[in-house]
Scaffold this active site. Sequence first.
Site, PDB file in Angstrom:
ATOM      1  N   ASP A 139      -7.707   4.636  -4.932  1.00 46.07           N
ATOM      2  CA  ASP A 139      -6.524   5.385  -4.488  1.00 46.07           C
ATOM      3  C   ASP A 139      -5.305   5.072  -5.358  1.00 46.07           C
ATOM      4  OD1 ASP A 139      -7.730   6.773  -2.400  1.00 46.07           O
ATOM      5  OD2 ASP A 139      -7.440   5.123  -0.997  1.00 46.07           O
ATOM      6  N   LYS A 163      -9.235  -2.681  -9.896  1.00 43.49           N
ATOM      7  CA  LYS A 163      -9.257  -3.810  -8.958  1.00 43.49           C
ATOM      8  C   LYS A 163      -9.843  -3.380  -7.635  1.00 43.49           C
ATOM      9  CE  LYS A 163      -6.998  -3.561  -5.787  1.00 43.49           C
ATOM     10  NZ  LYS A 163      -6.160  -3.248  -4.639  1.00 43.49           N
ATOM     11  N   ARG A 217       0.802  -1.228   0.000  1.00 43.50           N
ATOM     12  CA  ARG A 217       0.000   0.000   0.000  1.00 43.50           C
ATOM     13  C   ARG A 217       0.835   1.278   0.000  1.00 43.50           C
ATOM     14  NH1 ARG A 217      -5.379  -0.636   0.352  1.00 43.50           N
ATOM     15  NH2 ARG A 217      -6.205  -2.516   1.335  1.00 43.50           N
TER      16      ARG A 217
HETATM   17  P1  FBP Z   1      -8.455  -2.078  -1.977  1.00 44.79           P
HETATM   18  O1  FBP Z   1      -9.407  -0.928  -2.062  1.00 44.79           O
HETATM   19  O2  FBP Z   1      -7.040  -1.685  -1.988  1.00 44.79           O
HETATM   20  O3  FBP Z   1      -8.763  -3.110  -3.023  1.00 44.79           O
HETATM   21  O4  FBP Z   1      -8.679  -2.811  -0.600  1.00 44.79           O
HETATM   22  C1  FBP Z   1      -9.941  -2.994  -0.082  1.00 44.79           C
HETATM   23  C2  FBP Z   1      -9.939  -3.773   1.210  1.00 44.79           C
HETATM   24  O5  FBP Z   1     -10.024  -5.143   0.979  1.00 44.79           O
HETATM   25  C3  FBP Z   1     -11.087  -3.281   2.095  1.00 44.79           C
HETATM   26  O6  FBP Z   1     -12.249  -4.016   1.875  1.00 44.79           O
HETATM   27  C4  FBP Z   1     -10.516  -3.419   3.481  1.00 44.79           C
HETATM   28  O7  FBP Z   1     -11.074  -2.499   4.373  1.00 44.79           O
HETATM   29  C5  FBP Z   1      -9.064  -3.129   3.271  1.00 44.79           C
HETATM   30  O8  FBP Z   1      -8.760  -3.521   1.965  1.00 44.79           O
HETATM   31  C6  FBP Z   1      -8.175  -3.854   4.241  1.00 44.79           C
HETATM   32  O9  FBP Z   1      -6.867  -3.441   4.044  1.00 44.79           O
HETATM   33  P2  FBP Z   1      -5.576  -4.238   4.491  1.00 44.79           P
HETATM   34  O10 FBP Z   1      -5.422  -5.380   3.551  1.00 44.79           O
HETATM   35  O11 FBP Z   1      -4.480  -3.256   4.346  1.00 44.79           O
HETATM   36  O12 FBP Z   1      -5.820  -4.695   5.892  1.00 44.79           O
END
Ligand code: FBP
Length: 555
Positions: A180, A206, A149
């Site tokens: 993002d 995605k 991220r």
């Molecule tokens: P993206 O928007 O990057 O695809 O991620 C979404 C998500 O799966 C959300 O549903 C969740 O809140 C978040 O990622 C969790 O993030 P992490 O994997 O950093 O714990």
Amino acid sequence: MAKTNVSELQLERKKFKPVLPAVLKNGPSSVTPKTGKPTQSISDPEIVQKLFPNTYGMPLVNFGKGKNLAAAKKAVKIGVVLSGGQAPGGHNVIAGIFDGLKKANPKNKLIGFLGGPSGILENKQKEITSALMDEYRNTGGFDIIQSGRTKIETPEQFEQTKKNMLENKFDALVVVGGDDSNTNAGLLAEYFKKENMPVSVIGVPKTIDGDLKNDHIEASFGFDTATKIYAELTGNVCRDVNSARKYWHFIRLMGRSASHIALEVGLKTHPNIVLIGEEVREKKMTLSQIVDDIAGIVAKRAEAKKNFGVALVPEGLIEFIPEMKELISALNDALADNETHLNTLSHIDEKKSFVYSKLQEHLAALMKSLPGTISSQLMLDRDPHGNVQVSQIETEKLLISMVKTKLSEMKKEGKYTGKFSTINHFFGYEGRCGAPSNFDANYTYALGYNAAVLALNGLTGYLSSVRKLTKPSALWECGGVPLTMMMNIERRKGKEKPVIQKALVELAGKPFKALEKNRQLWAETESYVFPGPIQYFGPSTVADITTVTLKLERG
Ligand code: FBP
């Protein structure tokens, strides 16, 4: 991968050959881009245009059949990065890019950046070879090159990206990410153009959350598979509930902001309660109103001797409750403005006391009224894009505890005589790396192939767009949408920033209307549906179906 590490299903699944849209079928040298009129950003056009002078206003691109020898003329080197949360089908996006590139010119190279955008900054790369690719076709996960991220945002990071791209002679970068990450792709495309770099940037939509969609992007990949997995689990819980008839299950479902996942799973399984964050916002509901509504349904079922049920809670709910949104937004600013001082405090209680002193009185009072675990979870680090990490906030437990309190008050008043035994769940990470459904396997492969064609045509600042998704994949339409077209200005980390606008659940939309029409019946009865596991083989009516959401929105 040694054979002993591979399941029988994986072996069978390896043989699956995604069906490309007809327009892409004969390879990039048989696809010609057709462009339309200049575009505008979805909102705040003057500000977005000022921030993106080189990439603003580009036309939509539609692919048609036709000779295009330029797309295959010189050998190119393309980088790919997987950014943000995992979503089923990421490996097939890479397979699509790989096959598209090799079909255009076998000398073309695809390089994966390792561990997300930090791999670009640190120049951590891995060439995607044919043998490597074949190990990962039609599998879930992002493990071929992993994800991360990190946000490329400082001038030094942009400079470093430029240096690594030029030194390694990249012709294009494909960013596979959510809103993002694709905002970041747009910023990179603009920067590369400003710097006169011959490097295109193409995004791929995605996210399991399903909130990266608009008129030209019908769905983000991974939503189909993830919701099928959650619906299977939820259906199983419904059946357990209906068999034992003694618990209320509260299931929190992933979806950082929008409630698309909860809505889709609700439409597939018909549980007794489905909360939708966007409705809560629209009706300006307070936390206690939500609790009263839930307690009302629990009490009504108890009158019919049904001390059991299933409630779905979208993880993003908390940010839609106006009072909580105000608190979270004030907290975001307080945490960003006082980061250095907060880092000197070691105990969470010290941090909380300090933050209370920075909040307006009513917000500090609200935060203090929450259970300690929840107020601590609200204090957790924001992600690199400035978002509160809702996956770490146990909203279902907050609701259970508040509903319990409400029901005991109602008991004292003689308005409730039932029993409220609860079990809580969080379904999130379980669904993000599942083996892609047939829909997602085809969709991701087409998105990747299409991204390769956009890059081979030297286009930059576009999101790969594959449309008409309710038709068989051979009939899908392909092209690109300018990233700037999807942007608006939002407050992030205490500052106004251009970002791709999230698609929230539309209360006038058909999926929400379908829930609204049925929810009273579902609340009072056991209309549960048990979707069962994803089917990869068998009748098309079972194996190739996509989401209820897509069917209602586009069918
Ligand atoms: P993206 O928007 O990057 O695809 O991620 C979404 C998500 O799966 C959300 O549903 C969740 O809140 C978040 O990622 C969790 O993030 P992490 O994997 O950093 O714990």
